[in-house]
Write a protein that holds these residues in place. Structure first.
Motif, PDB file in Angstrom:
ATOM      1  N   PRO A   2       0.830  -1.208   0.000  1.00 40.49           N
ATOM      2  CA  PRO A   2       0.000   0.000   0.000  1.00 40.49           C
ATOM      3  C   PRO A   2       0.869   1.265   0.000  1.00 40.49           C
ATOM      4  O   PRO A   2       1.996   1.266   0.486  1.00 40.49           O
ATOM      5  N   GLY A   3       0.300   2.320  -0.521  1.00 40.30           N
ATOM      6  CA  GLY A   3       0.977   3.608  -0.470  1.00 40.30           C
ATOM      7  C   GLY A   3       0.978   4.143   0.950  1.00 40.30           C
ATOM      8  O   GLY A   3       0.038   3.942   1.709  1.00 40.30           O
ATOM      9  N   LEU A   4       2.021   4.818   1.319  1.00 41.13           N
ATOM     10  CA  LEU A   4       2.147   5.304   2.690  1.00 41.13           C
ATOM     11  C   LEU A   4       1.584   6.699   2.881  1.00 41.13           C
ATOM     12  O   LEU A   4       1.628   7.243   3.987  1.00 41.13           O
ATOM     13  N   GLU A   5       1.034   7.283   1.833  1.00 40.67           N
ATOM     14  CA  GLU A   5       0.513   8.647   1.934  1.00 40.67           C
ATOM     15  C   GLU A   5      -0.587   8.764   2.974  1.00 40.67           C
ATOM     16  O   GLU A   5      -0.719   9.787   3.642  1.00 40.67           O
ATOM     17  N   ARG A  11       2.640   5.818  12.762  1.00 41.69           N
ATOM     18  CA  ARG A  11       2.298   4.403  12.570  1.00 41.69           C
ATOM     19  C   ARG A  11       3.236   3.697  11.603  1.00 41.69           C
ATOM     20  O   ARG A  11       3.219   2.473  11.525  1.00 41.69           O
ATOM     21  N   ARG A  12       4.041   4.410  10.863  1.00 37.32           N
ATOM     22  CA  ARG A  12       4.931   3.788   9.872  1.00 37.32           C
ATOM     23  C   ARG A  12       6.107   3.091  10.554  1.00 37.32           C
ATOM     24  O   ARG A  12       6.598   3.528  11.583  1.00 37.32           O
ATOM     25  N   LEU A  13       6.550   2.016   9.917  1.00 34.91           N
ATOM     26  CA  LEU A  13       7.735   1.328  10.401  1.00 34.91           C
ATOM     27  C   LEU A  13       8.969   2.156  10.075  1.00 34.91           C
ATOM     28  O   LEU A  13       8.991   2.897   9.095  1.00 34.91           O
ATOM     29  N   LYS A  14      10.007   2.010  10.898  1.00 28.51           N
ATOM     30  CA  LYS A  14      11.235   2.761  10.646  1.00 28.51           C
ATOM     31  C   LYS A  14      11.874   2.326   9.333  1.00 28.51           C
ATOM     32  O   LYS A  14      12.371   3.136   8.568  1.00 28.51           O
ATOM     33  N   ARG A  15      11.874   1.015   9.099  1.00 29.67           N
ATOM     34  CA  ARG A  15      12.403   0.477   7.839  1.00 29.67           C
ATOM     35  C   ARG A  15      11.252  -0.206   7.104  1.00 29.67           C
ATOM     36  O   ARG A  15      10.708  -1.190   7.587  1.00 29.67           O
ATOM     37  N   GLN A  16      10.908   0.311   5.964  1.00 28.86           N
ATOM     38  CA  GLN A  16       9.823  -0.270   5.178  1.00 28.86           C
ATOM     39  C   GLN A  16      10.323  -1.511   4.437  1.00 28.86           C
ATOM     40  O   GLN A  16      11.436  -1.522   3.914  1.00 28.86           O
ATOM     41  N   PRO A  17       9.514  -2.572   4.390  1.00 28.32           N
ATOM     42  CA  PRO A  17       9.898  -3.779   3.663  1.00 28.32           C
ATOM     43  C   PRO A  17      10.038  -3.483   2.166  1.00 28.32           C
ATOM     44  O   PRO A  17       9.346  -2.615   1.624  1.00 28.32           O
ATOM     45  N   VAL A  18      10.910  -4.226   1.511  1.00 24.99           N
ATOM     46  CA  VAL A  18      11.108  -4.035   0.072  1.00 24.99           C
ATOM     47  C   VAL A  18      10.615  -5.235  -0.731  1.00 24.99           C
ATOM     48  O   VAL A  18      10.575  -5.188  -1.948  1.00 24.99           O
ATOM     49  N   THR A  19      10.244  -6.320  -0.052  1.00 26.66           N
ATOM     50  CA  THR A  19       9.751  -7.500  -0.743  1.00 26.66           C
ATOM     51  C   THR A  19       8.283  -7.322  -1.118  1.00 26.66           C
ATOM     52  O   THR A  19       7.644  -6.357  -0.719  1.00 26.66           O
ATOM     53  N   THR A  20       7.755  -8.292  -1.853  1.00 25.28           N
ATOM     54  CA  THR A  20       6.342  -8.227  -2.217  1.00 25.28           C
ATOM     55  C   THR A  20       5.486  -8.398  -0.970  1.00 25.28           C
ATOM     56  O   THR A  20       5.921  -8.985   0.013  1.00 25.28           O
ATOM     57  N   ALA A  52      -2.522 -13.759  17.605  1.00 27.80           N
ATOM     58  CA  ALA A  52      -2.314 -13.939  16.172  1.00 27.80           C
ATOM     59  C   ALA A  52      -3.113 -12.900  15.386  1.00 27.80           C
ATOM     60  O   ALA A  52      -2.623 -12.348  14.390  1.00 27.80           O
ATOM     61  N   GLY A  53      -4.322 -12.621  15.836  1.00 24.78           N
ATOM     62  CA  GLY A  53      -5.124 -11.579  15.195  1.00 24.78           C
ATOM     63  C   GLY A  53      -4.479 -10.211  15.315  1.00 24.78           C
ATOM     64  O   GLY A  53      -4.509  -9.408  14.381  1.00 24.78           O
ATOM     65  N   ALA A  54      -3.861  -9.951  16.469  1.00 24.92           N
ATOM     66  CA  ALA A  54      -3.179  -8.667  16.663  1.00 24.92           C
ATOM     67  C   ALA A  54      -1.984  -8.525  15.734  1.00 24.92           C
ATOM     68  O   ALA A  54      -1.719  -7.438  15.212  1.00 24.92           O
ATOM     69  N   VAL A  55      -1.266  -9.610  15.502  1.00 19.13           N
ATOM     70  CA  VAL A  55      -0.147  -9.572  14.555  1.00 19.13           C
ATOM     71  C   VAL A  55      -0.671  -9.211  13.179  1.00 19.13           C
ATOM     72  O   VAL A  55      -0.127  -8.341  12.490  1.00 19.13           O
ATOM     73  N   ALA A  56      -1.740  -9.874  12.766  1.00 24.25           N
ATOM     74  CA  ALA A  56      -2.307  -9.616  11.437  1.00 24.25           C
ATOM     75  C   ALA A  56      -2.791  -8.176  11.317  1.00 24.25           C
ATOM     76  O   ALA A  56      -2.517  -7.493  10.320  1.00 24.25           O
ATOM     77  N   TYR A  61      -2.274  -2.016  10.029  1.00 15.70           N
ATOM     78  CA  TYR A  61      -2.205  -0.754  10.775  1.00 15.70           C
ATOM     79  C   TYR A  61      -0.953   0.045  10.424  1.00 15.70           C
ATOM     80  O   TYR A  61      -0.998   1.267  10.303  1.00 15.70           O
ATOM     81  N   THR A  62       0.165  -0.640  10.258  1.00 14.14           N
ATOM     82  CA  THR A  62       1.417   0.049   9.935  1.00 14.14           C
ATOM     83  C   THR A  62       1.547   0.353   8.453  1.00 14.14           C
ATOM     84  O   THR A  62       2.509   0.992   8.045  1.00 14.14           O
ATOM     85  N   GLY A  63       0.603  -0.121   7.653  1.00 13.69           N
ATOM     86  CA  GLY A  63       0.585   0.207   6.240  1.00 13.69           C
ATOM     87  C   GLY A  63       1.499  -0.628   5.368  1.00 13.69           C
ATOM     88  O   GLY A  63       1.769  -0.252   4.230  1.00 13.69           O
ATOM     89  N   VAL A  64       1.971  -1.765   5.871  1.00 16.26           N
ATOM     90  CA  VAL A  64       2.858  -2.585   5.055  1.00 16.26           C
ATOM     91  C   VAL A  64       2.131  -3.690   4.294  1.00 16.26           C
ATOM     92  O   VAL A  64       2.742  -4.357   3.460  1.00 16.26           O
TER      93      VAL A  64
END
Length: 103
Positions: A2-5, A11-20, A52-56, A61-64
């Motif tokens: 998702p776009g982070l706009e 709420r954003r992660l410090k390091r955004q994932p680069v994988t699919t 497990a639901g909280a992980v999902a 929530y963090t937009g990844v």
């Protein structure tokens, strides 16, 4: 991914994932663990399932991840737990241990 706009900076992660993003590996792992626990002990499984639901939810929530990524990951994880159950029996599927004969 998702776009982070639309995701607030806090709420954003410090390091955004680069994988699919499809499917969510975090959700798959959490669901597999929770389903495996539930197959062995339904009572403990009920306690672990909200985690497990909280992980999902945290992945969305963090937009990844998109919600569909999380749902697909959870389905794959639960499916993996059920597939392993077919290979490795749970305690309820094992015959009760035999008692030694009393003389």
């Amino acid at each position: 991914r998702p776009g982070l706009e639309t995701v607030p900076l806090v709420r954003r992660l410090k390091r955004q994932p680069v994988t699919t993003s499809f499917p969510s590996g975090h959700s798959a792992s959490a669901a597999a663990f929770a389903a495996g626990v539930a197959l062995e002990s339904p009572r403990l499984g009920a306690a672990v399932a909200p985690l497990a639901g909280a992980v999902a939810l945290s992945r969305v929530y963090t937009g990844v991840h998109f919600p569909s990524d999380v749902l697909a990951g959870a389905a794959l994880g639960a499916g993996a737990a059920l597939a392993v159950r077919g290979l490795v029996p749970t305690r309820s599927q094992l015959p009760p241990p035999g008692r030694p004969r009393a003389e």
